[in-house]
Design an enzyme around this catalytic site. Structure first.
Site, PDB file in Angstrom:
ATOM      1  N   ASN A 216      -2.927  -5.589   0.482  1.00 19.62           N
ATOM      2  CA  ASN A 216      -2.412  -6.949   0.391  1.00 19.62           C
ATOM      3  C   ASN A 216      -3.500  -7.947   0.795  1.00 19.62           C
ATOM      4  O   ASN A 216      -4.599  -7.564   1.217  1.00 19.62           O
ATOM      5  CB  ASN A 216      -1.136  -7.132   1.222  1.00 19.62           C
ATOM      6  CG  ASN A 216      -1.358  -6.919   2.713  1.00 19.62           C
ATOM      7  OD1 ASN A 216      -2.441  -7.187   3.246  1.00 19.62           O
ATOM      8  ND2 ASN A 216      -0.333  -6.448   3.404  1.00 19.62           N
ATOM      9  N   ASP A 288       5.393  -0.888  -0.885  1.00 17.20           N
ATOM     10  CA  ASP A 288       5.677   0.495  -1.259  1.00 17.20           C
ATOM     11  C   ASP A 288       6.086   0.596  -2.722  1.00 17.20           C
ATOM     12  O   ASP A 288       5.661   1.502  -3.440  1.00 17.20           O
ATOM     13  CB  ASP A 288       6.801   1.054  -0.381  1.00 17.20           C
ATOM     14  CG  ASP A 288       6.415   1.153   1.080  1.00 17.20           C
ATOM     15  OD1 ASP A 288       5.227   1.364   1.363  1.00 17.20           O
ATOM     16  OD2 ASP A 288       7.310   1.023   1.932  1.00 17.20           O
TER      17      ASP A 288
END
Length: 338
Positions: A216, A288
């Site tokens: 991220n 995820d």
């Protein structure tokens, strides 16, 4: 290993064609499995003992978290997920196995270690008349010690026995001690000719030489030690990470509402938008879902750009829910712009 060339422009509507191809992909998911426990109660009054609400118990819900969440996403989209990780010898391990097996996840690769606990994250949720309950506290039970050599050998033995017919190996790293450098090197040898992907969550160097790493924006900033704000900033970051880590197929940086930046080994950079989302309730599990769909789509033959765009759309479904959620093929197809 099936590979598709990336194009300068990808028609978003063409992504629907990949959804049925996700079914049948067989993926080994290696990483730190977690039992997510949600205790929900209704907020009735303020405590006299501390400035906190007093909750009256309403429900308890158990969900597979950590590396178990990508596995759940893979299965929900029609694939087969073999979970490889470590649990304790305790009641929580039994509950986790039962929870994952109920989702259709193969749990034979969960190795029991009596010297460490099953990782459990307990969230206390307050129901206060809103659409979703609000989290007021979280208590974690875990060990971050690296796994013992004997446990590592058992993990490798399982992977070696099951590698035939596997399309990809996905590493989900929650810094819980399961994914050691020696385990990665052993599995790298076993997985030759198959996709190797990782949700590094800041642990970049361990996965150098993989096909694809996803992280991220915050992890990219921390690793590179520089501020990243604009598309140009992230393009440079993805390029630098892809080159420094010698990635075989590319680097993906997810950026929330700003989509994802993808860099290929040849230096080509793509900005993949995400659908406009106005009702974000919880970002838990979105990463995820992203690595799961990304890996599954690559294994099915999609290009990295196509896979990243499909992963963005799937993650957009998840943030509209509280807690981990695995989108169905129907939901994914409906979320793709016409």
């Amino acid at each position: 290993m099936s590979r598709k060339k990336d194009n300068e422009v990808v028609d978003v509507t063409d992504l629907k064609a990949w959804i049925p191809k996700l079914a049948g992909m067989r993926i080994i998911v290696v990483g730190d499995v977690i039992l997510d426990e949600y205790l929900t109660g209704r907020a009735m009054r303020m405590s006299r003992e501390a400035p906190i609400p007093v909750l009256e118990f309403e429900s308890r819900r158990l969900i597979g978290g950590g590396a178990a969440n990508p596995a759940a996403n893979i299965v929900t989209l029609g694939g087969a997920a073999l979970q490889v990780g470590v649990v304790g010898v305790d009641g929580e391990a039994d509950a986790l196995r039962q929870t994952l097996a109920a989702r259709g996840i193969d749990v034979r690769g969960l190795i029991a270690d009596a010297e460490r606990p099953t990782t459990v994250k307990t969230r206390l949720m307050a129901q206060m008349g809103l659409r979703f309950p609000q989290q007021v506290a979280r208590l974690d039970k875990l060990s971050r010690e690296p796994i013992r050599a004997e446990i590592e050998r058992q993990l490798c033995a399982f992977i070696e026995a099951e590698i035939e017919g596997v399309n990809a190996l996905l590493f989900s790293d929650y810094d819980g001690g399961v994914i050691t450098k020696s385990l990665i090197e052993a599995v790298r040898g076993l997985g030759a000719g198959r996709w190797l992907t990782a949700d590094a969550q800041g642990q970049f160097d361990k996965y150098a030489g993989f096909d694809v790493i996803k992280c991220n924006a915050d992890d990219a900033r921390a690793y590179l030690r520089r501020d990243l704000r604009t598309d140009v900033d992230f393009a440079g970051a993805a390029h630098d990470l892809c080159a420094a880590l010698h990635l075989g197929q590319g680097m993906v940086i997810t950026r929330g509402g700003d989509g994802a930046t993808v860099c290929l080994p040849d230096g080509a950079v793509y900005q993949c938008p995400t659908p406009a989302i106005t009702d974000v309730y919880d970002t838990v599990g979105a990463g995820d879902t992203s690595i799961a769909v990304l890996t599954q789509a690559l294994a099915a033959g999609a290009s990295l750009v196509e896979a990243a765009m499909l992963a963005n759309i799937a993650s957009g479904i998840v943030v509209r829910r509280v807690g981990n959620y695995a989108p169905t093929p129907e939901e994914l197809a409906a979320a793709i712009p016409a």
